[in-house]
Scaffold this motif. Structure first.
Motif, mmCIF file in Angstrom:
data_model
loop_
_atom_site.group_PDB
_atom_site.id
_atom_site.type_symbol
_atom_site.label_atom_id
_atom_site.label_comp_id
_atom_site.label_asym_id
_atom_site.label_seq_id
_atom_site.Cartn_x
_atom_site.Cartn_y
_atom_site.Cartn_z
ATOM 1 N N ALA A 75 0.839 -1.211 0.000
ATOM 2 C CA ALA A 75 0.000 0.000 0.000
ATOM 3 C C ALA A 75 0.876 1.266 0.000
ATOM 4 O O ALA A 75 0.541 2.268 -0.644
ATOM 5 N N ALA A 78 2.259 1.821 -3.462
ATOM 6 C CA ALA A 78 1.198 2.309 -4.359
ATOM 7 C C ALA A 78 0.890 3.775 -4.089
ATOM 8 O O ALA A 78 0.691 4.563 -5.015
ATOM 9 N N ASN A 79 0.874 4.120 -2.796
ATOM 10 C CA ASN A 79 0.559 5.524 -2.448
ATOM 11 C C ASN A 79 1.685 6.461 -2.924
ATOM 12 O O ASN A 79 1.403 7.554 -3.431
ATOM 13 N N ALA A 82 1.393 6.961 -6.570
ATOM 14 C CA ALA A 82 0.269 7.848 -6.917
ATOM 15 C C ALA A 82 0.622 9.309 -6.633
ATOM 16 O O ALA A 82 0.296 10.197 -7.413
ATOM 17 N N GLU A 739 -6.695 8.972 -7.610
ATOM 18 C CA GLU A 739 -5.916 7.752 -7.394
ATOM 19 C C GLU A 739 -5.071 7.863 -6.120
ATOM 20 O O GLU A 739 -4.985 6.928 -5.327
ATOM 21 N N GLN A 742 -7.258 7.382 -3.017
ATOM 22 C CA GLN A 742 -7.645 5.980 -2.815
ATOM 23 C C GLN A 742 -6.467 5.176 -2.238
ATOM 24 O O GLN A 742 -6.652 4.370 -1.318
ATOM 25 N N THR A 743 -5.261 5.387 -2.766
ATOM 26 C CA THR A 743 -4.102 4.636 -2.246
ATOM 27 C C THR A 743 -3.784 5.050 -0.816
ATOM 28 O O THR A 743 -3.344 4.216 -0.006
ATOM 29 N N ALA A 746 -6.188 3.121 1.382
ATOM 30 C CA ALA A 746 -5.804 1.711 1.460
ATOM 31 C C ALA A 746 -4.602 1.547 2.400
ATOM 32 O O ALA A 746 -4.526 0.595 3.168
ATOM 33 N N LEU A 747 -3.668 2.484 2.355
ATOM 34 C CA LEU A 747 -2.506 2.436 3.246
ATOM 35 C C LEU A 747 -2.924 2.557 4.702
ATOM 36 O O LEU A 747 -2.420 1.827 5.579
#
Length: 889
Positions: A75, A78-79, A82, A739, A742-743, A746-747
């Motif tokens: 996560a 991904a963050n 982004a 995006e 959202q990341t 999720a993190l």
């Protein structure tokens, strides 16, 4: 409630582990061990089950932590990706916005160029422009013709100015020479008068000596006559008479020396008075004005101070650096801190004559000295002195003292010769110091020449070194509306310069206060100006004639009277002494009478020779007096002729100076006219150039207009394209931001799950540690019981006696086993903690303290081994209870 039950179970387990402190009863029977061993085996099996279960729970919790950590790492990556994308998209959008702004700016610039070109074309092609070009061309031609005429006129007046400058220089040189000639003639007259005075005194003295000599001849002749009749000598009378003669002779010699000294001093005082009475107060300094030093220049510099005019102004200092003085001023002693009224009037006449020279140079009326105005000025100066104010201290004009009157102040430092006594000090008289030497020397003032030199430098400073005051002082002296002026000094204690080993040098601050008394108003067409105090009532009848020569002879006369009195007293004493000597001689001669006729005849011959010598000296003195009178007459005649010549040269110099002023004014007027015309020509030429440039710019603009319009259209297309790029960039930026949001969410969720997994791992670790502790304790108890049973079977017991069971060895082994168990537990916990450190969210495991068996002794011998067993069983039951609760949960 469930959490509370878990805490109770864990607490029981801990208590059982910590409480393994037991001593085996040495009186126990062998048959009682077997049942206990069987029960203990059952509990040991249960403890092993609990350890295995706790180990499985710990492994599961550790697996969950690793999986949660992996999710957090994924996560996070991904963050970060982004967010990086958002930053890149944001930069793209920013660059697109800059490109759009630049395109719009270029469009605006292109459109403005089109508008400007159209305006230039319209203006260049207008009828007004064509008409102005024709008019300016005609006007320029006419001005050029006038320019030629004015240039010729300027050359003519400049030639005349050069001629007048040469004439003025010659006149000033002749005036200076005439002044020098007059000064020499005046000095010669004064010297001859002083000499004549001395000769007259000498004749009077010789006449008196002649009378005495004649008396002496007569007396000796009488004695000689008596001697011829007889000789009556008396030894004692002769001795007494001789002593009287000797004493009287010594007294005569002393009194004669005093008389000669007094006579010399009297002659000097008479000469000084004669020099003063025959001196004239003349303006020995003619101020030279720099060529470019004009009223217009002064006024312009007062509003716009500049280095060029400052240099012109300061050149006046060098033109007038030499101060001229008369011998009469040198001979007149003054106390500058206590001037007499006559001396104050004299210094005012001198100062105002210098100021009026400057006013006359610029065609202004002379300022007037008035008795009441001088009184007002002295009162103001005395006020400054009472308040201890001075420009040298940084003080300014005292408005309260001035009471609306205008004032100029010139200041300087003066060496105080009264309070300072340093023989080695280098001090110069003010008359011998030029303006530029004032700051590098100690200056003293003791004569009228020094006083005039000091005020001369003050006036030079106010006229020619006034840039720091924007020439306000010079313009005040040259104000055409002022009528009266007067000057008076103020003196205060200044500074003290210390010289170690010598003493202090005391310096006074001398300020000259030039005050403009009276009241006047004027109007310049725009404003009405008021100057002065309306209460000043200056009576014209009290105006002081500046042309009159007045010399203060009070001090000289007083000195002469003092010397005359001293001379008279000395002469009286000398006459008394001579009379006493004559009487003594007469007595001696009387008692010394003898029949020595030859001696008396010799004395008579000597007395007659002395009388003859005196007669010769008197005749020579009278002849010298006649010659001296003739020389004095000739010197007076030469002095009169020198004075007439000096006055004529002054008239010539004044005339030449005025003609030069007129010529300078004509040149200035011609230069002004030429400058004005040149400015007009330049202005018209510039206007014509600008008009022609306008036409040229119109033609150029017409040629470039089509190209400029094409650039406007291209710029518009560029704006449209840049707008499209910006819109696309903003759209992609918004998607990237969604995006990134959202990341980030999720993190956050992955981190929460990781924290929960770590917490559960901690709980499983704690349970596993407790199970291990209980297992080790149970195993130790089993071994001790087994060993105890075997030892009992091997021992034989006497009938009727109890066998003693020694437990020291058992206890020692139990301690060793427990220690090994604790070491195993610590190693295992260390491995678990190492794993936990790799996962930051896992809390550090708590380790139970090592179990320790107590030392054996007499007081504990009766305790039963069942205490140890029961504690182990209680620990296992507590753990079993916990496992049941866990399953129920």
């Amino acid at each position: 409630m469930e959490k509370m039950m878990k805490k109770v179970a864990i607490a029981t387990t801990i208590a059982s582990a910590v409480g393994v402190n037991a001593v085996i009863d040495n009186t126990a029977k062998a048959d009682s061990v077997t049942p206990t061993q069987a029960k203990t085996q059952t509990k040991t099996d249960q403890v092993q089950v609990n350890v295995d279960t706790a180990k499985q729970d710990l492994d599961l919790a550790s697996t969950n932590v690793k999986e949660a950590q992996s999710k957090v790492d994924s996560a996070t990556q991904a963050n970060q990706s982004a967010n990086k994308d958002v930053a890149e998209k944001n930069q793209v959008a920013s660059d697109a916005q800059v490109a759009l702004d630049q395109a719009k700016t270029e469009q605006t610039i292109a459109e403005n160029k089109v508008k400007d070109a159209q305006k230039v074309i319209e203006s260049a092609n207008s009828e007004t422009t064509k008409t102005e070009i024709a008019d300016k061309t005609n006007q320029l031609n006419e001005l050029k013709q006038k320019q030629t005429q004015i240039t010729n006129n300027l050359s003519n007046v400049q030639a005349i100015q050069n001629q007048k400058e040469n004439q003025n220089n010659k006149a000033q040189s002749e005036l200076s020479q005439a002044q020098s000639t007059y000064n020499q003639a005046e000095k010669k007259v004064n010297d001859l008068k002083a000499k004549a005075k001395l000769d007259a005194n000498n004749i009077d003295n010789l006449t008196s000596e002649k009378t005495k000599a004649e008396t002496k001849v007569n007396e000796i002749q009488s004695e000689l006559d008596k001697a011829n009749k007889g000789n009556d000598g008396r030894a004692k009378a002769i001795e007494a008479a001789t002593k009287k003669v000797n004493d009287a002779t010594a007294l005569v010699n002393q009194n004669k020396a005093n008389l000669d000294k007094s006579q010399s001093e009297l002659a000097k005082a008479q000469a000084a008075l004669a020099a003063l009475e025959n001196s004239k107060t003349e303006v020995l300094n003619i101020i030279q004005v720099p060529k470019e030093y004009t009223l217009e220049g002064l006024k312009a510099a007062s509003e716009d101070n500049n280095a060029t005019f400052e240099a012109i102004s300061k050149s006046g200092i060098d033109l007038n650096k030499k101060f001229n003085y008369s011998q009469a001023d040198v001979n007149e002693k003054v106390d500058y801190q206590h001037l007499t009224h006559e001396q104050l009037v004299e210094i005012n006449k001198y100062a105002i004559s210098l100021i009026n020279q400057m006013r006359e140079h610029f065609g202004l009326k002379d300022l007037i000295l008035n008795e009441e105005g001088l009184k007002i000025t002295k009162t103001i100066a005395d006020g400054y002195q009472a308040k201890r104010e001075s420009i040298m201290k940084g003080d300014s004009h005292d408005k309260e003292l001035l009471d609306k009157r205008a004032e100029n102040i010139g200041s300087s430092s003066v060496y105080d010769t009264v309070r300072t006594n340093i023989p080695a000090m280098q001090v110069k008289a003010a008359k011998d110091v030029s303006y530029r030497e004032y700051n590098s020397n100690y200056i003293s003032i003791s004569t009228m020449a020094d006083l005039k030199a000091n005020i001369y430098t003050a006036i030079l400073a106010l006229f020619f070194d006034d840039a720091r005051s924007n020439y306000g002082h010079a313009l005040s002296f040259l104000n055409e509306h002022y009528k009266y002026v007067a000057v008076a000094p103020s003196v205060i204690d200044g500074r003290v310069d210390n010289y170690p080993g010598y003493g202090n040098a005391y310096i006074n601050f001398l300020d000259w206060h030039f005050v403009f008394p009276g009241y006047t108003t004027w109007n310049d067409g725009k404003y009405t100006y008021y100057s002065g105090n309306e209460n000043d009532k200056l009576n014209p009848a009290q105006d002081i004639d500046l042309s009159k020569a007045t010399v203060d002879t009070t001090a000289a006369k007083a000195e002469l009277a003092k010397k005359q009195k001293a001379y008279n007293a000395a002469k009286t004493e000398n006459d008394k002494a001579v009379a006493t000597l004559n009487t003594a001689k007469a007595e001696l001669a009387k008692v010394s009478k003898t029949s020595d006729v030859k001696k008396l005849q010799s004395n008579l011959a000597q007395a007659k020779q002395e009388l003859k010598d005196i007669n010769n000296k008197l005749a020579n003195a009278e002849q010298n007096g006649t010659t001296l009178k003739q020389e004095l007459q000739a010197a007076n005649k030469a002095k009169d002729e020198a004075l007439k010549n000096l006055q004529a040269k002054k008239v010539d110099a004044g005339k030449a100076n005025k003609e030069l002023v007129v010529a300078q004014a004509n040149v200035e007027a011609a230069q002004k006219a030429a400058t004005e015309l040149n400015n007009k020509v330049a202005a018209v030429r510039q206007e014509l150039t600008e008009l022609n440039d306008l036409v040229g710019k119109g033609n150029k603009a017409q040629a470039e207009l089509s190209s400029l319009q094409t650039k406007v259209e291209a710029a518009k297309e560029n704006v449209k394209a840049a707008q499209k790029v910006l819109d696309k960039a903003n759209e992609e930026l918004n998607l990237a931001k969604v995006e990134a949001t959202q990341t980030a969410q999720a993190l956050d969720k992955a981190k929460t799950e990781l924290d929960q997994a770590v917490a559960k791992q901690q709980v499983a670790l704690d349970n596993y540690n407790k199970a291990l502790n209980s297992q080790k304790i149970s195993q130790e108890v089993d071994r001790n019981i087994q060993k105890q049973t075997e030892e009992k079977k091997e021992n034989k017991v006497d009938s009727g006696k109890k066998s003693e069971f020694t437990s020291n060895k058992v206890i020692k082994e139990a301690k060793t086993n427990v220690k090994e168990a604790n070491t195993f537990k610590k190693q295992h916990v260390k491995e678990v903690n190492t794993f936990k450190k790799q996962h930051v969210s896992v809390s550090k495991a708590s380790v139970l303290p090592a179990t320790q068996l107590p030392q054996t002794g007499n007081k504990t011998e009766n305790q039963s081994i069942w205490g140890l067993v029961s504690l182990a069983i209680a620990g296992m039951l507590g753990l079993v209870g916990y496992n049941k609760q866990k399953k129920n949960n």
